[in-house]
Design an enzyme around this catalytic site. Structure first.
Site, short mmCIF file in Angstrom:
data_model
loop_
_atom_site.label_atom_id
_atom_site.label_comp_id
_atom_site.label_asym_id
_atom_site.label_seq_id
_atom_site.Cartn_x
_atom_site.Cartn_y
_atom_site.Cartn_z
N LYS A 222 -10.70 -4.03 -2.12
CA LYS A 222 -9.71 -4.92 -2.73
C LYS A 222 -9.33 -6.01 -1.74
O LYS A 222 -9.19 -5.74 -0.55
CB LYS A 222 -8.46 -4.15 -3.16
CG LYS A 222 -7.39 -5.05 -3.82
CD LYS A 222 -6.23 -4.24 -4.38
CE LYS A 222 -5.29 -3.76 -3.30
NZ LYS A 222 -4.60 -4.90 -2.59
N ASP B 190 -3.57 -1.53 2.76
CA ASP B 190 -3.09 -1.95 4.08
C ASP B 190 -1.57 -1.83 4.16
O ASP B 190 -0.97 -2.08 5.22
CB ASP B 190 -3.57 -3.37 4.42
CG ASP B 190 -3.09 -4.43 3.45
OD1 ASP B 190 -2.42 -4.09 2.45
OD2 ASP B 190 -3.39 -5.62 3.68
N GLU C 113 0.80 -8.24 -8.93
CA GLU C 113 1.98 -7.76 -8.21
C GLU C 113 3.11 -8.77 -8.26
O GLU C 113 2.91 -9.97 -8.10
CB GLU C 113 1.66 -7.46 -6.75
CG GLU C 113 2.88 -6.96 -5.97
CD GLU C 113 2.59 -6.42 -4.59
OE1 GLU C 113 3.54 -6.00 -3.90
OE2 GLU C 113 1.40 -6.42 -4.17
#
Length: 286
Positions: A115, A46, A188
């Protein structure tokens, strides 16, 4: 062509000394380039909201847009495992909605896995999706869909200047994602020592982005890798080309040649094909 990469292949790469290589892609040409270059996992992220649509965050991206871009990349992909992001509010409302939307990415977008972001809070959602045999990749740490709660795209689990126990919360999120049935998890924006600890504790592969070298694999945004960004480049990203400058120079050359009548030339033009009859040819030669 190498053998097709599958979810079990990725799971088997855990701790095996053969790092997983992942990269985002959003359309057919770059999907094919990533696949032919040997990437193991292509993520239709995204992040397209920011690098393709020019948005400030990923939040406005819709399910229809994710299906559209995933379908383009699916046509290009021959070898890599294709994973697609569930966008904001496509899975947070209820596990039922999450399963339906994950199913759309598989059925309409031709993804092979989905995901989603979050840990403890979305564990039951991961479990519901995995229960219907849709493979799920988790995503913890700096989760872009939580940009407002985090006060920006900020590194998580650093200790200094953050709420007590945040490192433990990140670890709890990782364990919850694994326990819920995810086959891999993206780490992340976290300190490399925290990512190393999580990687050691989990039995599923970790794929890092801004999480240091100790994960089981790495992922970057395609536009960062190719230098297709005008402006800010994250600290953790490495540019392997400067295509923004190259593309601007190429377009500038085209603009100049058209304006100076240097293009098109005779070589770029078509000519009429004149058919001459046999009688006309004889008369001309006589």
């Amino acid at each position: 062509m190498d053998r097709k990469v599958t979810v079990p292949d990725i799971v088997r790469r855990k701790g095996g000394g053969d790092p997983i290589v992942a990269l985002t892609a959003y359309d057919f040409p770059f999907g094919r380039i990533a696949d032919e270059a040997g990437v193991d996992v292509i993520l239709v992220g995204d992040s397209l909201g920011m690098v393709v649509q020019g948005m400030e965050t990923t939040l406005p991206v819709t399910m229809d847009e994710m299906v559209y871009h995933c379908r383009m990349v699916a046509r290009a992909r021959r070898r890599a495992l294709l994973v697609c992001d569930l966008p904001f509010l496509s899975y947070q409302v209820s596990p039922t909605d999450a399963v339906a939307n994950a199913g759309r990415l598989i059925k309409e977008g031709a993804a092979e896995a989905v995901k989603l972001e979050g840990g403890v809070a979305v564990a039951e959602t991961i479990r519901a999706i995995a229960r219907v045999d849709i493979p799920v990749m988790g995503h913890i740490g700096l989760t872009p869909q939580s940009v407002h709660r985090m006060g920006g795209h900020k590194v998580q689990g650093q200790r200094r200047g953050e709420r007590p126990g945040q490192r433990d919360r990140v670890i709890d999120d990782a364990l919850a994602v694994e326990d819920a049935g995810a086959f891999a998890v993206v780490l992340e924006g976290m300190p490399l020592d925290l990512a190393a600890e999580i990687t050691q504790r989990l039995t599923i592969p970790t794929i890092g982005i801004g999480a240091g070298p100790h994960c089981d694999g790495q992922i970057l945004v395609l536009h960062d890798v190719l230098g297709l960004c005008d402006g800010f480049v994250p600290k953790f990203a490495k540019r392997y080309a400067e295509l923004w400058d190259a593309a601007r120079a190429a377009v500038g050359a085209y603009v100049h040649e058209v304006r100076t009548a240097a293009f098109p030339t005779d070589a770029h033009s078509f000519h009429s094909l004149v058919t001459v009859s046999r009688e006309e040819k004889v008369a001309a030669e006589g």
